[in-house]
Design an enzyme around this catalytic site. Structure first.
Site, PDB file in Angstrom:
ATOM      1  N   HIS A 128       0.879  -1.068  -0.060  1.00 22.84           N
ATOM      2  CA  HIS A 128      -0.178   0.704  -0.004  1.00 22.84           C
ATOM      3  C   HIS A 128       0.937   0.774  -0.578  1.00 22.84           C
ATOM      4  O   HIS A 128       0.561   1.765  -0.222  1.00 22.84           O
ATOM      5  CB  HIS A 128      -0.773  -0.330   1.438  1.00 22.84           C
ATOM      6  CG  HIS A 128      -1.467   1.131   1.299  1.00 22.84           C
ATOM      7  ND1 HIS A 128      -3.070   1.459   0.998  1.00 22.84           N
ATOM      8  CD2 HIS A 128      -1.061   2.532   1.408  1.00 22.84           C
ATOM      9  CE1 HIS A 128      -3.090   2.726   1.627  1.00 22.84           C
ATOM     10  NE2 HIS A 128      -2.139   3.573   2.327  1.00 22.84           N
ATOM     11  N   GLU A 129       1.552   1.356   0.878  1.00 21.98           N
ATOM     12  CA  GLU A 129       2.765   2.273   0.977  1.00 21.98           C
ATOM     13  C   GLU A 129       3.514   2.648   0.056  1.00 21.98           C
ATOM     14  O   GLU A 129       3.570   3.960  -0.645  1.00 21.98           O
ATOM     15  CB  GLU A 129       3.252   2.928   2.523  1.00 21.98           C
ATOM     16  CG  GLU A 129       2.487   2.925   3.602  1.00 21.98           C
ATOM     17  CD  GLU A 129       1.442   3.786   3.225  1.00 21.98           C
ATOM     18  OE1 GLU A 129       1.973   4.993   3.244  1.00 21.98           O
ATOM     19  OE2 GLU A 129       0.686   3.753   3.867  1.00 21.98           O
ATOM     20  N   HIS A 158       1.860   4.409  -2.999  1.00 19.62           N
ATOM     21  CA  HIS A 158       1.579   5.969  -2.911  1.00 19.62           C
ATOM     22  C   HIS A 158       2.712   6.606  -3.970  1.00 19.62           C
ATOM     23  O   HIS A 158       2.950   7.299  -4.134  1.00 19.62           O
ATOM     24  CB  HIS A 158       1.604   6.115  -1.515  1.00 19.62           C
ATOM     25  CG  HIS A 158       0.726   6.251  -0.217  1.00 19.62           C
ATOM     26  ND1 HIS A 158      -0.486   6.840  -1.009  1.00 19.62           N
ATOM     27  CD2 HIS A 158       0.526   5.909   0.275  1.00 19.62           C
ATOM     28  CE1 HIS A 158      -0.768   6.681  -0.492  1.00 19.62           C
ATOM     29  NE2 HIS A 158      -1.114   6.012   0.434  1.00 19.62           N
ATOM     30  N   TYR A 165      -3.824  15.056  -2.622  1.00 15.45           N
ATOM     31  CA  TYR A 165      -4.111  14.082  -2.345  1.00 15.45           C
ATOM     32  C   TYR A 165      -5.191  15.156  -1.259  1.00 15.45           C
ATOM     33  O   TYR A 165      -5.123  15.275   0.533  1.00 15.45           O
ATOM     34  CB  TYR A 165      -3.202  14.149  -0.883  1.00 15.45           C
ATOM     35  CG  TYR A 165      -2.968  12.909   0.218  1.00 15.45           C
ATOM     36  CD1 TYR A 165      -3.210  11.588  -0.061  1.00 15.45           C
ATOM     37  CD2 TYR A 165      -2.936  13.021   1.889  1.00 15.45           C
ATOM     38  CE1 TYR A 165      -3.690  10.345   0.427  1.00 15.45           C
ATOM     39  CE2 TYR A 165      -2.594  12.339   1.957  1.00 15.45           C
ATOM     40  CZ  TYR A 165      -3.442  11.057   1.778  1.00 15.45           C
ATOM     41  OH  TYR A 165      -3.543   9.706   2.434  1.00 15.45           O
ATOM     42  N   GLU A 210      -5.051   6.444  -1.839  1.00  9.60           N
ATOM     43  CA  GLU A 210      -5.825   6.454  -0.628  1.00  9.60           C
ATOM     44  C   GLU A 210      -5.997   4.755  -1.312  1.00  9.60           C
ATOM     45  O   GLU A 210      -5.809   3.282  -0.954  1.00  9.60           O
ATOM     46  CB  GLU A 210      -6.114   6.532   0.100  1.00  9.60           C
ATOM     47  CG  GLU A 210      -5.945   7.392   0.969  1.00  9.60           C
ATOM     48  CD  GLU A 210      -4.688   6.435   1.860  1.00  9.60           C
ATOM     49  OE1 GLU A 210      -4.920   5.117   2.196  1.00  9.60           O
ATOM     50  OE2 GLU A 210      -3.586   7.682   2.017  1.00  9.60           O
ATOM     51  N   ASP A 261      -9.227  15.030   8.295  1.00 11.38           N
ATOM     52  CA  ASP A 261      -8.429  13.931   6.986  1.00 11.38           C
ATOM     53  C   ASP A 261      -8.725  14.066   5.571  1.00 11.38           C
ATOM     54  O   ASP A 261      -8.465  13.570   4.550  1.00 11.38           O
ATOM     55  CB  ASP A 261      -9.392  13.003   7.288  1.00 11.38           C
ATOM     56  CG  ASP A 261      -8.035  11.161   6.673  1.00 11.38           C
ATOM     57  OD1 ASP A 261      -7.012  11.923   6.766  1.00 11.38           O
ATOM     58  OD2 ASP A 261      -9.062  10.365   6.051  1.00 11.38           O
ATOM     59  N   HIS A 319      -9.040   8.790   3.475  1.00 11.83           N
ATOM     60  CA  HIS A 319      -8.923   7.153   4.210  1.00 11.83           C
ATOM     61  C   HIS A 319     -10.646   6.704   4.568  1.00 11.83           C
ATOM     62  O   HIS A 319     -10.461   5.576   4.999  1.00 11.83           O
ATOM     63  CB  HIS A 319      -8.431   7.290   5.222  1.00 11.83           C
ATOM     64  CG  HIS A 319      -6.852   7.257   6.333  1.00 11.83           C
ATOM     65  ND1 HIS A 319      -6.336   9.220   6.021  1.00 11.83           N
ATOM     66  CD2 HIS A 319      -5.673   6.268   5.361  1.00 11.83           C
ATOM     67  CE1 HIS A 319      -5.002   8.494   5.588  1.00 11.83           C
ATOM     68  NE2 HIS A 319      -4.809   7.760   5.847  1.00 11.83           N
TER      69      HIS A 319
END
Length: 379
Positions: free
Chosen positions: A191-192, A195, A206, A215, A292, A297
């Site tokens: 996942h990271e 990015h 974002y 995300e 957020d 998210h």
């Protein structure tokens, strides 16, 4: 436009833990939240550079700092212009509970496993992600030009997160009360790292719906890496993101569920999973840190669920059916950086038609999935 840190743990969970009566937990959560703001500045500076992936840009292979680029090349003992068959170029470092990155080099590409489990998990997770990119989609690393993959484990003390900082991966060890090590879940690693893939391709801003797409794309590729690593079909997969991060103290399975958004956790200390599965539950939140960045998210549950529904309808392996559609949409250009759900949905339908044919089973599955999550796509 500022670019917020792309972290795996949503800020609403950290804020809940910051109110904990357990001082250790509260301090860890507060510190992790403050670190998000520090990383925000770094990512904003990264975003102001020329578009990543532009091979005409200085350095050619991306925007890794020169010292890290040189270290990676020395580690591999290969010239920067080597023309051998592409392989991942991984270097895993130990931050030793500090914040100076990347830290002490512990394992380089091709070296055997070491005694540190987190180092090995990061190494394997980066490899599994690189393998999906290359073996399935024909992409050579994040920038499609062999960018070295750098990661640091044991970042800071009781750090409740993992993130891509625009140049490398960073993993905390968790507070040991509610969170365990952030290298424990391969889908979190993927996942990271994804990015970074988005940074080098669509570059979704974002905030708001484009941030939720940022995300969601990471969840999509993280789930595909996990499923491919385990040999799981769409029907057999659990579609959970971050399973294994929570300790036994938490009433919950994972951070998110693509199959059933809103059901991943329900815990008196961290709250209930707020993700909606359809536009009926879309949350209009402030476009700042308190909200957020517009619920990136939270509202990501909607495009997540669309991907799940399309994959479930097609069966077989997600990375072989609907996965290529999402990859084509992300990488072939034409999407604005501030794309909304409707624009992204239309692009995936077009990509499915281009790859598989108009009115193909794949196109119908993708179109129907967006209809099921109530994202309206113009004709």
């Amino acid at each position: 436009m500022n670019t917020t840190a792309c972290t795996i743990v949503p800020p609403h969970i950290l804020r809940a833990l910051a109110r904990s009566s357990d001082e250790r937990v509260a301090q860890a959560a507060e510190h992790t939240l403050r670190t998000r703001l520090t990383v925000e500045g770094k990512r904003a500076a990264q975003a102001r550079r020329p578009r990543p992936g532009d091979r005409s840009a200085p350095g050619g292979s991306g925007f890794l700092p020169r010292d890290l680029q040189a270290r990676a090349e020395r580690t591999l003992d290969l010239p920067p212009t080597a023309t051998t068959t592409p392989n991942p170029q991984r270097s895993i470092h130990d931050a030793q509970q500090g914040t100076k990155l990347p830290g002490v080099l512990e394992r380089s590409e091709g070296e055997p496993a070491v005694a540190d489990e987190s180092v090995n998990e990061a190494y394997d997770g980066l490899g599994a992600t690189w393998s999906l990119y290359y073996d399935v989609f024909g992409r050579n690393s994040l920038d499609d030009n062999g960018l070295p993959l750098v990661a640091s484990v044991h970042y800071d003390k009781k750090f409740d997160n993992a993130y891509w900082d625009g140049e490398q991966m960073v993993f905390g060890d968790g507070d040991g009360v509610y969170f365990s090590s952030f290298t424990d879940s391969v889908d979190v690693i993927a996942h990271e790292l994804t990015h970074g893939l988005t940074q080098y391709t669509a570059g979704f801003v974002y905030v708001g719906q484009s941030g939720a797409l940022n995300e969601s794309v990471s969840d999509v590729f993280g789930s595909m890496v996990k499923q491919r690593s385990l040999g799981q079909s769409a029907a057999r997969a659990d579609w959970l993101i971050g399973q294994g991060l929570f300790t036994a103290r938490v009433h919950g399975e994972a951070l998110r569920s693509m199959k059933a958004p809103g059901t991943a956790y329900d815990d008196p200390n961290i709250g209930k999973d707020p993700q909606p599965a359809t536009m009926d539950g879309y949350q209009h939140l402030p476009h700042d840190d308190s909200g957020d960045n517009g619920g990136v998210h939270i509202n990501s549950g909607i495009p997540n669920h669309a991907f799940y529904l399309a994959a479930a309808a097609l069966g077989a392996n997600s990375w072989e059916t609907v996965g290529p559609v999402w990859y084509d949409t992300l990488t072939r250009g034409g999407l604005p950086k501030d794309a909304d759900f409707a624009g992204f949905a239309a692009a995936t339908i077009k990509a499915a038609a281009t790859r598989y044919g108009a009115d193909s089973e794949q196109e119908r599955a993708v179109r129907t999935a967006w209809e099921q999550v109530k994202v309206v796509v113009s004709a």
